[in-house]
Write a protein that holds these residues in place. Structure first.
Motif, PDB file in Angstrom:
ATOM      1  N   ILE A  34       3.409   7.477  -0.466  1.00  0.00           N
ATOM      2  CA  ILE A  34       3.277   7.443  -1.883  1.00  0.00           C
ATOM      3  C   ILE A  34       2.724   6.018  -2.000  1.00  0.00           C
ATOM      4  O   ILE A  34       3.027   4.904  -1.362  1.00  0.00           O
ATOM      5  N   PHE A  35       1.407   6.055  -2.803  1.00  0.00           N
ATOM      6  CA  PHE A  35       0.618   4.956  -3.435  1.00  0.00           C
ATOM      7  C   PHE A  35       1.413   4.588  -4.549  1.00  0.00           C
ATOM      8  O   PHE A  35       1.397   5.546  -5.572  1.00  0.00           O
ATOM      9  N   THR A  36       1.773   3.464  -5.062  1.00  0.00           N
ATOM     10  CA  THR A  36       1.699   3.097  -6.374  1.00  0.00           C
ATOM     11  C   THR A  36       1.171   2.013  -6.949  1.00  0.00           C
ATOM     12  O   THR A  36       0.361   1.059  -5.919  1.00  0.00           O
ATOM     13  N   GLY A  37       1.064   1.353  -8.190  1.00  0.00           N
ATOM     14  CA  GLY A  37       0.477   0.329  -8.592  1.00  0.00           C
ATOM     15  C   GLY A  37      -1.109   0.607  -8.876  1.00  0.00           C
ATOM     16  O   GLY A  37      -2.034  -0.172  -8.671  1.00  0.00           O
ATOM     17  N   LEU A  38      -1.323   1.990  -8.937  1.00  0.00           N
ATOM     18  CA  LEU A  38      -2.677   2.275  -9.314  1.00  0.00           C
ATOM     19  C   LEU A  38      -2.999   1.984 -10.710  1.00  0.00           C
ATOM     20  O   LEU A  38      -2.173   2.533 -11.676  1.00  0.00           O
ATOM     21  N   HIS A 111       3.700  20.974  13.452  1.00  0.00           N
ATOM     22  CA  HIS A 111       3.162  19.770  12.827  1.00  0.00           C
ATOM     23  C   HIS A 111       3.691  19.641  11.433  1.00  0.00           C
ATOM     24  O   HIS A 111       3.693  20.604  10.952  1.00  0.00           O
ATOM     25  N   SER A 112       4.376  18.447  11.394  1.00  0.00           N
ATOM     26  CA  SER A 112       5.426  18.318  10.021  1.00  0.00           C
ATOM     27  C   SER A 112       4.420  18.338   8.835  1.00  0.00           C
ATOM     28  O   SER A 112       3.155  17.749   8.783  1.00  0.00           O
ATOM     29  N   PRO A 113       4.640  18.980   7.821  1.00  0.00           N
ATOM     30  CA  PRO A 113       3.951  18.806   6.472  1.00  0.00           C
ATOM     31  C   PRO A 113       4.062  17.485   5.763  1.00  0.00           C
ATOM     32  O   PRO A 113       4.809  16.880   5.899  1.00  0.00           O
ATOM     33  N   VAL A 114       2.969  17.178   5.343  1.00  0.00           N
ATOM     34  CA  VAL A 114       2.750  15.806   4.733  1.00  0.00           C
ATOM     35  C   VAL A 114       2.150  15.880   3.438  1.00  0.00           C
ATOM     36  O   VAL A 114       1.205  16.704   3.053  1.00  0.00           O
ATOM     37  N   MET A 118       0.144   9.805  -5.470  1.00  0.00           N
ATOM     38  CA  MET A 118      -0.582   8.706  -6.033  1.00  0.00           C
ATOM     39  C   MET A 118       0.250   8.669  -7.586  1.00  0.00           C
ATOM     40  O   MET A 118      -0.068   9.417  -8.239  1.00  0.00           O
ATOM     41  N   ALA A 119       0.749   7.716  -7.762  1.00  0.00           N
ATOM     42  CA  ALA A 119       1.585   7.361  -9.119  1.00  0.00           C
ATOM     43  C   ALA A 119       0.718   6.464  -9.818  1.00  0.00           C
ATOM     44  O   ALA A 119       0.455   5.111  -9.318  1.00  0.00           O
ATOM     45  N   TYR A 120       0.317   6.671 -11.196  1.00  0.00           N
ATOM     46  CA  TYR A 120      -0.504   6.039 -12.198  1.00  0.00           C
ATOM     47  C   TYR A 120      -0.232   6.666 -13.409  1.00  0.00           C
ATOM     48  O   TYR A 120       0.143   7.579 -13.687  1.00  0.00           O
ATOM     49  N   GLU A 121      -0.277   5.842 -14.663  1.00  0.00           N
ATOM     50  CA  GLU A 121      -0.164   6.101 -16.084  1.00  0.00           C
ATOM     51  C   GLU A 121       1.327   6.996 -16.334  1.00  0.00           C
ATOM     52  O   GLU A 121       1.285   7.982 -16.842  1.00  0.00           O
ATOM     53  N   VAL A 127      -1.719  15.421  -2.751  1.00  0.00           N
ATOM     54  CA  VAL A 127      -2.460  16.189  -2.061  1.00  0.00           C
ATOM     55  C   VAL A 127      -1.513  16.263  -0.572  1.00  0.00           C
ATOM     56  O   VAL A 127      -0.732  15.569  -0.270  1.00  0.00           O
ATOM     57  N   THR A 128      -1.271  17.722  -0.276  1.00  0.00           N
ATOM     58  CA  THR A 128      -0.509  18.389   0.717  1.00  0.00           C
ATOM     59  C   THR A 128      -1.225  18.837   1.728  1.00  0.00           C
ATOM     60  O   THR A 128      -2.126  19.536   1.617  1.00  0.00           O
TER      61      THR A 128
END
Length: 370
Positions: A34-38, A111-114, A118-121, A127-128
């Motif tokens: 998880i990416f935050t702060g965009l 292979h583990s699913p990934v 991206m969290a914003y607004e 994307v998986t």
């Protein structure tokens, strides 16, 4: 660590001979990054820097973790890859959160699913990546174990026949006395075929969001959609996002609606799963319908203030802290309608401050234990 027992919301209703498992779950576990702060959505051809990042088990792990943190004895049957991601997810859920994985399987070479989120607004983009899942018999037992409740996903599941297999275990669970709570998968085909909800005949409750409920019922409001769905299932609960939630009990005719708490949302990942976990907890504890809705909404609101899906789920420490802060603010003169709406928490939480053991998984694969 404090040696006092964790608060058990089902303590008043437990009896000799009850199932060892409170809630049984099966589904796919993802590694979530998880990416935050965009500040805005990523733009093609540019590089965006995020102010925050974390990783955690996702998918069905979101709900399993939320249930376990509320003190429910949770069993998860799922497939785990034998890669580093699978190791991390397994250890986080089993050792970090105390979830029973005895019915789960490690799949050699898978292979583990990934999922990258991206969290914003106030929203998220995902994307998986994943490889073909292992055969169902390798991931979960055909006959679920005795449990007070189970949570199942209905809706369009593609052409693989997976939905039919799901309906079989849902029917078996319901026939054994398990209360089955259903949520729904987003139908990317746009068909929203009511036939995809055939499994509701086995279920005690259905908890879609407003968009899903209105599409399946061809209605123009979430409230009308809930009433239509209540013709198919004993209890229909429709989540309304920032507007709260609405429920219809078809047996008693009771309806209930609660507004959402106003909070600053960091990441909405997994909030729907946390809502379901809170509602399942209140239902098994035999709380009134309005209290169940309020508690589920509170749980979801607390979760969106942290990053990640599973590891942002609140436990009793966070709930007790929020309730104490709310009461302190009221004493200081800041009126809050939550004071009356959540008064039932006083009967559930101890009057004196208390420390519960904080059993938590590490919210990233980037660090090793000291």
């Amino acid at each position: 660590m404090d040696d006092q027992p964790v608060l058990d919301p089902l303590g008043a209703v437990r009896a000799a001979g009850d199932p060892a498992t409170d809630v049984y779950l099966t589904g796919t576990v993802f590694l979530d990054i998880i990416f935050t702060g965009l500040d805005s959505a990523p733009v093609r051809g540019t590089e965006s820097w995020a102010r925050g990042m974390g990783s955690s088990p996702g998918g069905i792990a979101n709900m399993a973790t939320a249930l376990a943190r509320l003190g429910l004895r949770t069993t998860l049957a799922a497939a785990f890859g034998d890669d580093v991601y699978g190791d991390y997810c397994w250890d986080s859920l089993s050792s970090g959160e105390g979830i029973d994985l005895s019915l789960s399987r490690r799949i050699p070479g898978w292979h583990s699913p990934v999922t990258v989120s991206m969290a914003y607004e106030g929203e998220r983009t995902m994307v998986t990546h994943g490889h073909e899942a292992p055969p169902p018999e390798e991931a979960a037992p055909a006959c679920p174990p005795p449990a007070r409740a189970a949570v199942a996903a209905l809706g369009h599941r593609g052409t693989s026949g997976e939905g039919e297999a799901d309906e079989e275990w849902i029917g078996s669970a319901a026939a054994s006395g398990t209360k089955v709570f259903a949520d729904v998968c987003w139908d990317e085909t746009g068909r929203w075929d009511p036939a995809d909800l055939e499994g509701l005949r086995h279920c005690a409750a259905f908890l879609p969001n407003a968009a899903e409920a209105m599409r399946y019922t061809r209605t123009d409001s979430a409230q009308e959609a809930a009433r239509r769905l209540a013709e198919l299932v004993p209890l229909a609960v429709v989540t309304l996002g920032s507007e709260g939630a609405f429920a219809v009990d078809s047996g008693s005719g009771e309806t209930a609606e609660v507004p959402a708490l106003i909070v600053e949302a960091l990441d909405p990942t997994g909030a729907g799963d946390v809502f379901v976990a809170g509602f399942v907890t209140g239902t098994l504890a035999q709380w009134p319908l309005a209290d169940r809705l309020a508690f589920a909404s509170l749980s979801a609101a607390l979760s969106v203030q942290e990053f990640g899906g599973s590891l942002s789920a609140p436990g009793w420490i966070e709930i007790a802290s929020w309730w104490q802060q709310t009461k302190d603010a009221a004493v200081a003169g800041a009126a809050d309608p939550a004071l009356s709406r959540f008064a039932f928490l006083d009967d559930l939480l101890p009057a004196a401050p208390r420390r519960w053991p904080l059993r938590r998984a590490v919210p990233t694969i980037g660090f090793r234990p000291a």
